[in-house]
Design an enzyme around this catalytic site. Structure first.
Site, mmCIF file in Angstrom:
data_model
loop_
_atom_site.group_PDB
_atom_site.id
_atom_site.type_symbol
_atom_site.label_atom_id
_atom_site.label_comp_id
_atom_site.label_asym_id
_atom_site.label_seq_id
_atom_site.Cartn_x
_atom_site.Cartn_y
_atom_site.Cartn_z
ATOM 1 N N CYS A 1 39.918 13.797 22.088
ATOM 2 C CA CYS A 1 38.914 14.392 22.982
ATOM 3 C C CYS A 1 38.691 13.503 24.188
ATOM 4 O O CYS A 1 38.670 13.953 25.323
ATOM 5 C CB CYS A 1 37.608 14.604 22.234
ATOM 6 S SG CYS A 1 36.233 15.051 23.304
ATOM 7 N N LYS B 1 0.877 -1.166 0.000
ATOM 8 C CA LYS B 1 0.000 0.000 0.000
ATOM 9 C C LYS B 1 0.916 1.218 0.000
ATOM 10 O O LYS B 1 1.561 1.536 1.004
ATOM 11 C CB LYS B 1 -0.910 0.010 1.225
ATOM 12 C CG LYS B 1 -1.899 1.168 1.220
ATOM 13 C CD LYS B 1 -2.920 0.994 2.308
ATOM 14 C CE LYS B 1 -3.997 2.060 2.294
ATOM 15 N NZ LYS B 1 -3.547 3.430 2.074
HETATM 16 S S1 IVH Z 1 -6.221 -0.360 -4.961
HETATM 17 C C1 IVH Z 1 -10.900 1.195 -5.037
HETATM 18 N N1 IVH Z 1 -3.726 -0.641 -4.455
HETATM 19 O O1 IVH Z 1 -4.725 3.654 -0.767
HETATM 20 C C2 IVH Z 1 -9.578 1.533 -4.543
HETATM 21 N N2 IVH Z 1 -4.799 1.294 -3.633
HETATM 22 O O2 IVH Z 1 -6.329 4.183 1.589
HETATM 23 C C3 IVH Z 1 -8.598 0.513 -4.996
HETATM 24 N N3 IVH Z 1 -3.306 2.817 -2.445
HETATM 25 O O3 IVH Z 1 -7.488 4.941 -2.427
HETATM 26 C C4 IVH Z 1 -7.293 0.937 -4.661
HETATM 27 N N4 IVH Z 1 -1.502 1.621 -2.698
HETATM 28 O O4 IVH Z 1 -5.055 5.667 -3.171
HETATM 29 C C5 IVH Z 1 -4.798 0.131 -4.287
HETATM 30 N N5 IVH Z 1 -1.502 -1.045 -4.135
HETATM 31 C C6 IVH Z 1 -2.560 -0.261 -3.975
HETATM 32 C C7 IVH Z 1 -2.495 0.968 -3.287
HETATM 33 C C8 IVH Z 1 -3.638 1.718 -3.136
HETATM 34 C C9 IVH Z 1 -1.990 2.734 -2.201
HETATM 35 C C10 IVH Z 1 -4.128 3.931 -2.002
HETATM 36 C C11 IVH Z 1 -5.226 4.308 -2.925
HETATM 37 C C12 IVH Z 1 -6.457 4.081 -2.101
HETATM 38 C C13 IVH Z 1 -5.941 4.340 -0.754
HETATM 39 C C14 IVH Z 1 -6.822 3.846 0.355
#
Ligand code: IVH
Length: 699
Positions: free
Chosen positions: A443, A122
């Site tokens: 030192c 993420k």
């Molecule tokens: S899939 C329908 N994959 O995290 C949303 N999101 O906190 C599907 N994000 O809105 C998103 N890494 O902006 C997806 N590997 C990843 C991600 C990711 C970061 C973000 C994205 C999402 C947010 C949620």
């Protein structure tokens, strides 16, 4: 480490608290999505959001419109470009148990077990949609409120991983995350500071601020990671259908094939696994790699891989039901900078270290963080009392990122830089960014010699830091013992050393040679032993030979030395053997006058370390506290010398009054210790009465 439930919900007790919580969350979310610095760190926000959700579950009729639970992306910045498909957020889980519960509820919803999960990082950045028309990048849009976002096409040229043209002339929307890698973040802050700006607190804020800034005199690169590929109104029908049918993993390889940067090729590529257990294993693997990644992640995203599963699960208004974010504990927290300490390293580098209001990050309590160097403190404009963003990843030493300027109260104070080396007192070389003691590696030597010459150790008058520096720089002294073989003509050859100073110093050294063993031991600076411990050891063993013969067991017989301390003291004495031999050869006294020698010592056998008879003398068995100013025949004695006297008289000295104290010697100006003694009914003595008690030893 297994990421687990670190974020309990905030407890909301009534409607007023709920309204306040919603307001706080909305303000934090607005700041977050606008790229400003949030007054809440991630953990605090999650806690609040969970508390709000819990309260709303109980009071469904009282949900406020501003609540972060029902809305996409909290309170988003105004946007003007509508999204063709809503850009959703993700629900979170924080532990293997919560994750298992999520898979179970997903299985119930779609009436079958999910047998293919896609698991990937993420990415901790900002969601954007990149529109390609016939293979050409035409528009870049932020998520905004999920239904419409801000046009940030001006940033197109600065984002690595988003090619201007795709490998095929297709019309598609690529969705993904824009972030700054650690290297990009450092570069961005350097550039920003050079242009007179305040540094960004973290890569996420840096990416948000940079993406939205339109008219900057400079550009700094960012990185895009794609995590979605979808059809646009102009997409070829066959392609649109195919995109709707592909497993998530294949959508991603298609995007990569078109030239879009994805997690493939990083240390944490998206992988497909078949069971929730395998997902948890993968989560742990990614968590373990987190600290070494060149970009920030704040969790792991788990998705149902098959299109049929995703379709069956569908989406809520805020988040899809086919994906979940497994959040990792925050590595960044806001806390306060209480003090700055200056430590001198082995090479003489004078390094600042921030003392923090304790804060828990990734399960450990952080109380210190590095502050790099003085120039860095100045650049960041840090002040004592500032709220600071503290970053910790893995085993790396935590670092202070930046002050959170809007949390200032006006009470913050400037950080005072040292004017002399905090260890040895010499000048500091400030010509480079990293300050260094002018003595460099020496030192430590200067500091330890100045300490040994101090009043409570060998008490060598005329041997202050300046003179020690002179002796070390002239190459005359490389250890403590060298002091005692200094020759008159060597001293006379030094600058500012006349006949008188030379003779005085030689006389002071001759006196020092006769100091009792306890002071010689103290001067050696054995770790874990200070003045009073050195006295106890010296009085117990009476000669240096006995001390050196003592093993850990014998050392433990000294009052106050336990199982932990004893071996390290023994080891250090052994390490100091060459220096001790050299001191003895230079005629330095190695016995403790007045202490009774161990009975078996003369036999010279294995019992050499037999203890001295404990507790003889006028204060035998007494625990004595000295407080206030001494008068009469004791007036010239320092507190340390008073304690020495107590111990020579068979007593034990202590600095605090307790019910175990037997005598309090209270001089003029004695305050709370005297009061406490009175309260506990402990015997009090004036300095004169005490002097009479130990008259035999005062000579
Ligand atoms: S899939 C329908 N994959 O995290 C949303 N999101 O906190 C599907 N994000 O809105 C998103 N890494 O902006 C997806 N590997 C990843 C991600 C990711 C970061 C973000 C994205 C999402 C947010 C949620």
């Amino acid at each position: 480490m297994i990421p687990s439930m670190t974020t309990p919900a905030a407890v909301i007790v009534d409607a007023t608290a709920y309204a306040q919580a919603v307001e706080d969350a909305a303000r934090a979310a607005a700041a977050y999505y606008a790229g400003g610095s949030s007054p809440l760190d991630d953990d605090a926000y999650d806690r609040l959001a969970r508390g709000i959700a819990a309260w709303e579950a109980e009071h469904p009729d009282e949900v406020l419109p501003d609540s972060p639970t029902g809305k996409v992306a909290g309170g988003a910045a105004e946007g003007d470009v509508p999204h063709t498909m809503p850009m959703l957020s993700l629900d979170n889980v924080f532990s293997p148990e919560e994750f298992t519960a999520w898979t179970a509820s997903l299985a119930r919803r779609i009436d079958r077990e999910v047998t293919r999960f896609s698991v990937g990082p993420k990415l901790d950045g900002l969601a954007v949609a990149a529109r390609y028309h016939e293979g050409r990048l035409t528009r870049l849009i932020t998520r905004g409120d999920g239904t419409a976002g801000e046009d940030v096409s001006h940033a197109m040229g600065t984002v690595e991983g988003l090619p201007e043209t795709l490998a095929e002339p297709v019309t598609v929307e690529v969705r993904g995350e824009i972030l700054m890698t650690t290297a990009q973040f450092e570069h961005a802050n350097e550039v920003r500071i050079r242009h007179g700006g305040q540094p960004f607190a973290n890569p996420r804020n840096a990416a948000a601020g940079t993406l939205r800034a339109k008219e900057r005199a400079y550009t700094v690169p960012m990185t895009f990671f794609g995590y979605g590929l979808l059809a646009l109104p102009g997409t070829d029908a066959a392609l649109a259908e195919r995109l709707g049918e592909l497993p998530y993993s294949e959508l991603m390889s298609t995007a990569a094939g078109l030239g879009v940067h994805t997690s493939a090729g990083t240390a944490v590529p998206d992988v497909v696994v078949e069971t929730p257990e395998q997902v948890v294993v993968r989560v742990q693997e990614i968590a373990a790699l987190r600290a070494e990644l060149p970009f920030g992640i704040d969790g792991i995203v788990v998705k149902a891989d098959l299109a049929a599963d995703r379709r069956a699960a569908g989406s809520g208004s805020r988040a899809p039901r086919w994906a979940i974010a497994y959040k990792l504990p925050a590595v960044e927290k806001i806390t306060r900078l209480l003090e700055v300490e200056w430590n001198v390293g082995r090479t003489g580098i004078v390094a600042p270290r921030g003392v923090l209001e304790p804060v828990v990050i990734e399960g450990s309590t952080i109380t210190y963080a590095t502050l790099h160097n003085p120039a860095d403190i100045t650049r960041r404009g840090l002040r004592l009392g500032d709220h600071v963003m503290v970053h910790r990843a893995g085993d790396v030493i935590p670092r202070i990122e930046a002050p959170v300027a809007h949390l200032r109260t006006g009470e913050e104070r400037p950080i005072v830089f040292p004017e002399a080396c905090p260890r040895c007192g010499s000048d500091i070389d400030t010509s480079e960014e990293r300050w260094r003691c002018a003595q460099g590696r020496n030192c430590h030597l200067v500091a330890s010699l100045a300490y040994a010459a101090g009043r409570d150790q060998l008490d060598i008058e005329g041997l202050g830091t300046t003179r020690v520096v002179q002796l070390v720089e002239a190459g005359l002294v490389a250890d403590l013992a060298d002091l005692f073989t200094l020759r008159r003509e060597q001293l006379l050859a030094l600058e500012r050393m006349g006949e008188t100073s030379t003779d005085n110093l030689l006389a002071a050294l001759a006196t020092a040679r006769e100091q009792p063993l306890s002071r010689v031991l103290c001067a050696l600076g054995v770790r874990g032993t200070g003045r009073s411990m050195s006295r106890r050891i010296a009085r117990y063993f009476t000669t240096m030979d006995h001390i050196r013969a003592a093993d850990a067991e014998a050392m433990q017989r000294v009052d106050g030395i336990g199982v932990e301390k004893a071996p390290s003291i023994v080891a250090e004495i052994a390490e100091l053997a060459p220096l001790i031999d050299k001191l003895a050869a230079a005629g330095v006294n190695m016995t403790e006058p007045g202490a009774t020698p161990p009975p078996a010592a003369d036999a010279g056998g294995a019992d050499a370390a037999t203890p001295a008879a404990a507790g003889t003398g006028p204060l035998a068995g007494m625990k004595v506290v000295v407080t206030g100013a001494m008068t009469g025949s004791l007036a010239r004695l320092s507190r340390n010398e008073m304690n020495e006297l107590v111990e020579r008289a068979g007593g034990r000295s202590s600095s605090s009054v307790s019910k175990n104290t037997t005598l309090v010697v209270a001089g003029e100006g004695a305050g709370s210790k005297r009061a406490k003694a009175e309260q506990l009914g402990i015997r009090l003595a004036t300095p004169e009465e005490f002097a009479a008690l130990v008259a035999d030893l005062l000579g």
